[in-house]
Design an enzyme around this catalytic site. Structure first.
Site, PDB file in Angstrom:
ATOM      1  N   ARG A 176       0.867  -1.183   0.000  1.00  0.00           N
ATOM      2  CA  ARG A 176       0.000   0.000   0.000  1.00  0.00           C
ATOM      3  C   ARG A 176       0.904   1.234   0.000  1.00  0.00           C
ATOM      4  O   ARG A 176       1.971   1.228   0.621  1.00  0.00           O
ATOM      5  CB  ARG A 176      -0.908   0.036   1.234  1.00  0.00           C
ATOM      6  CG  ARG A 176      -2.116  -0.875   1.165  1.00  0.00           C
ATOM      7  CD  ARG A 176      -3.120  -0.448   0.083  1.00  0.00           C
ATOM      8  NE  ARG A 176      -4.281  -1.326  -0.003  1.00  0.00           N
ATOM      9  CZ  ARG A 176      -4.444  -2.308  -0.889  1.00  0.00           C
ATOM     10  NH1 ARG A 176      -3.506  -2.559  -1.779  1.00  0.00           N
ATOM     11  NH2 ARG A 176      -5.549  -3.032  -0.909  1.00  0.00           N
ATOM     12  N   HIS A 225      -1.470   0.078  -9.857  1.00  0.00           N
ATOM     13  CA  HIS A 225      -2.177  -0.851  -8.950  1.00  0.00           C
ATOM     14  C   HIS A 225      -2.669  -2.098  -9.698  1.00  0.00           C
ATOM     15  O   HIS A 225      -3.854  -2.431  -9.662  1.00  0.00           O
ATOM     16  CB  HIS A 225      -3.348  -0.154  -8.241  1.00  0.00           C
ATOM     17  CG  HIS A 225      -3.729  -0.834  -6.954  1.00  0.00           C
ATOM     18  ND1 HIS A 225      -4.143  -0.164  -5.822  1.00  0.00           N
ATOM     19  CD2 HIS A 225      -3.753  -2.153  -6.612  1.00  0.00           C
ATOM     20  CE1 HIS A 225      -4.405  -1.031  -4.853  1.00  0.00           C
ATOM     21  NE2 HIS A 225      -4.172  -2.255  -5.316  1.00  0.00           N
TER      22      HIS A 225
HETATM   23  P1  NDP Z   1      -1.955 -10.843   5.471  1.00  0.00           P
HETATM   24  O1  NDP Z   1      -2.869 -10.233   6.464  1.00  0.00           O
HETATM   25  O2  NDP Z   1      -2.086 -12.296   5.170  1.00  0.00           O
HETATM   26  O3  NDP Z   1      -0.432 -10.603   5.913  1.00  0.00           O
HETATM   27  C1  NDP Z   1       0.000  -9.411   6.452  1.00  0.00           C
HETATM   28  C2  NDP Z   1       1.415  -9.577   6.965  1.00  0.00           C
HETATM   29  O4  NDP Z   1       1.876  -8.315   7.447  1.00  0.00           O
HETATM   30  C3  NDP Z   1       1.497 -10.570   8.132  1.00  0.00           C
HETATM   31  O5  NDP Z   1       2.692 -11.310   8.057  1.00  0.00           O
HETATM   32  C4  NDP Z   1       1.545  -9.633   9.332  1.00  0.00           C
HETATM   33  O6  NDP Z   1       2.199 -10.151  10.463  1.00  0.00           O
HETATM   34  C5  NDP Z   1       2.341  -8.473   8.775  1.00  0.00           C
HETATM   35  N1  NDP Z   1       2.088  -7.278   9.573  1.00  0.00           N
HETATM   36  C6  NDP Z   1       0.934  -6.610   9.781  1.00  0.00           C
HETATM   37  N2  NDP Z   1       1.109  -5.569  10.618  1.00  0.00           N
HETATM   38  C7  NDP Z   1       2.420  -5.565  10.935  1.00  0.00           C
HETATM   39  C8  NDP Z   1       3.217  -4.742  11.764  1.00  0.00           C
HETATM   40  N3  NDP Z   1       2.697  -3.717  12.451  1.00  0.00           N
HETATM   41  N4  NDP Z   1       4.531  -5.044  11.872  1.00  0.00           N
HETATM   42  C9  NDP Z   1       5.065  -6.090  11.200  1.00  0.00           C
HETATM   43  N5  NDP Z   1       4.354  -6.910  10.398  1.00  0.00           N
HETATM   44  C10 NDP Z   1       3.046  -6.653  10.263  1.00  0.00           C
HETATM   45  O7  NDP Z   1      -2.101  -9.972   4.145  1.00  0.00           O
HETATM   46  P2  NDP Z   1      -1.843 -10.440   2.627  1.00  0.00           P
HETATM   47  O8  NDP Z   1      -0.512 -11.084   2.556  1.00  0.00           O
HETATM   48  O9  NDP Z   1      -2.999 -11.186   2.113  1.00  0.00           O
HETATM   49  O10 NDP Z   1      -1.835  -9.017   1.887  1.00  0.00           O
HETATM   50  C11 NDP Z   1      -0.879  -8.017   2.235  1.00  0.00           C
HETATM   51  C12 NDP Z   1      -1.267  -6.706   1.590  1.00  0.00           C
HETATM   52  O11 NDP Z   1      -0.998  -6.748   0.189  1.00  0.00           O
HETATM   53  C13 NDP Z   1      -2.744  -6.347   1.654  1.00  0.00           C
HETATM   54  O12 NDP Z   1      -3.096  -5.821   2.907  1.00  0.00           O
HETATM   55  C14 NDP Z   1      -2.855  -5.307   0.555  1.00  0.00           C
HETATM   56  O13 NDP Z   1      -2.583  -4.040   1.097  1.00  0.00           O
HETATM   57  C15 NDP Z   1      -1.737  -5.700  -0.419  1.00  0.00           C
HETATM   58  N6  NDP Z   1      -2.266  -6.145  -1.720  1.00  0.00           N
HETATM   59  C16 NDP Z   1      -1.935  -5.449  -2.860  1.00  0.00           C
HETATM   60  C17 NDP Z   1      -2.394  -5.853  -4.093  1.00  0.00           C
HETATM   61  C18 NDP Z   1      -1.984  -5.128  -5.335  1.00  0.00           C
HETATM   62  O14 NDP Z   1      -2.468  -5.437  -6.433  1.00  0.00           O
HETATM   63  N7  NDP Z   1      -1.088  -4.165  -5.269  1.00  0.00           N
HETATM   64  C19 NDP Z   1      -3.256  -7.040  -4.236  1.00  0.00           C
HETATM   65  C20 NDP Z   1      -3.525  -7.695  -3.001  1.00  0.00           C
HETATM   66  C21 NDP Z   1      -3.051  -7.265  -1.792  1.00  0.00           C
HETATM   67  P3  NDP Z   1       1.627 -11.449  11.225  1.00  0.00           P
HETATM   68  O15 NDP Z   1       1.976 -12.603  10.295  1.00  0.00           O
HETATM   69  O16 NDP Z   1       2.387 -11.493  12.477  1.00  0.00           O
HETATM   70  O17 NDP Z   1       0.149 -11.240  11.354  1.00  0.00           O
END
Ligand code: NDP
Length: 312
Positions: free
Chosen positions: A227, A275
């Site tokens: 993002r 995007h």
């Molecule tokens: P998930 O919720 O499965 O994974 C998120 C990861 O981020 C987890 O490992 C989580 O840690 C980590 N995380 C969250 N908050 C923190 C923090 N404060 N500090 C450190 N690590 C953190 O999400 P997805 O993998 O499914 O998707 C990730 C993002 O990708 C989406 O939120 C979206 O914004 C983006 N996206 C972009 C697209 C595009 O076309 N550009 C398409 C699809 C998604 P933990 O494992 O400990 O929970």
């Protein structure tokens, strides 16, 4: 009475989703009313949702039992004060595969020096200038080890890259040197390519700052398909200008569409993609939606439930 499912993820998408959703419902043996008619909200049981769609106020949906977000990111809905029923998000094989391909492709672009090759089609044979290191000698860090980040790590490990990852809680992934919590700088230190796959939450807002960028190897590459708000844009532009960052490929931005006058468009070391890193695919995503409706009907735990307090 069969449950009613409201498709409220923008009328334009209804044409893409109606047939796959009906097919998935039929395959699951679920008899349901599926429509995109916003009238009679009190009769709706399930809402298929996307931000900037047809619903902003959930208050009239007095009998709804679940909101299924069509996208992986939920920052556009998770803080909605009118939403007080379970919110689930999209984890879809098509979305994951697309993200793995985008990230792997852009890592290989920089790893192999494809841009330099394209710029050197001038008749001069520069053999020794263009031998890239092996992947085993290239350090890549993935921020976010969730559904997408973990799959991207697996792809890069499969190609032999030295992969480090960072998440909120401890994680163990095959072949990945994992960091979490306060260890962000250790995860970034010396990285030659960094990929941001974190959700946008209050805790991740502007997480990649000058300090973080200064941990990277000189001339590192930043890939952001996560993002736009994850990056301090001024810090990134300054790091590009002073050479700490050699290139940034950015798919997401604080303001989308990215305004034509934004410096990223004209910066020689920035690639803007609109995007498109990965898209929810109606065929596979419809099966995820229907599986969650099946679970809700059967009283089973929902898949991919959003943790409202963590914001993702
Ligand atoms: P998930 O919720 O499965 O994974 C998120 C990861 O981020 C987890 O490992 C989580 O840690 C980590 N995380 C969250 N908050 C923190 C923090 N404060 N500090 C450190 N690590 C953190 O999400 P997805 O993998 O499914 O998707 C990730 C993002 O990708 C989406 O939120 C979206 O914004 C983006 N996206 C972009 C697209 C595009 O076309 N550009 C398409 C699809 C998604 P933990 O494992 O400990 O929970």
């Amino acid at each position: 009475m069969p449950p009613r499912i409201l498709f409220a993820a923008h009328a334009q998408r209804w044409a893409q989703y109606e047939a796959p959703l009906r097919a998935a419902l039929a395959d699951a043996g679920i008899e349901a009313r599926l429509d995109c008619d916003l009238s009679d909200p009190g009769s709706v049981d399930y809402i298929i949702f996307a931000p900037a769609g047809d619903v902003e106020d959930f208050t009239p949906f007095t009998n709804a039992r679940m909101v299924q977000n069509l996208w992986a990111g939920v920052e556009g809905v998770v803080g909605n004060p009118t939403l007080n029923i379970p919110l689930t998000r999209m984890v879809d094989t098509g979305l994951t595969e697309g993200m793995v391909e985008w990230c792997t492709g852009h890592v290989l672009r920089h790893h192999l020096g494809m841009d330099q090759m394209l710029a050197a089609q001038d008749g001069i044979w520069r053999h020794f200038e263009f031998i890239p290191p092996l992947a085993r000698d290239r350090r890549v860090t993935v921020l976010g080890l969730g559904a997408l980040g973990a799959a991207v790590c697996a792809s890069l490990v499969g190609l032999n890259f030295q992969v480090r990852g960072w998440s909120r809680r401890p994680k163990s992934l095959p072949g990945v040197d994992s960091f979490h919590g306060d260890d962000l700088h250790a995860a970034l230190e010396g990285a030659e390519i960094v990929i941001l796959l974190l959700p946008y939450t209050p805790a991740t807002d502007g997480i990649l700052t000058t300090n973080g960028l200064d941990q990277l190897a000189e001339g590192a590459v930043v890939l952001n398909p996560g993002r736009g708000g994850l990056i301090d844009d001024d810090a990134l532009l300054a790091a590009l200008d002073r050479g700490r960052v050699g290139h940034a490929t950015l798919d997401v931005f604080r303001t989308e569409p990215l305004p034509p006058e934004h410096p990223y468009w004209s910066h020689p070391k920035v690639t803007v993609t609109p995007h498109i890193a990965s898209e929810t695919r109606p065929g596979t995503a419809s099966r995820v939606v229907v599986e969650n409706i099946r679970r809700a009907e059967a009283g089973e735990p929902l898949l991919h439930l959003v943790d409202r307090s963590a914001g993702y």
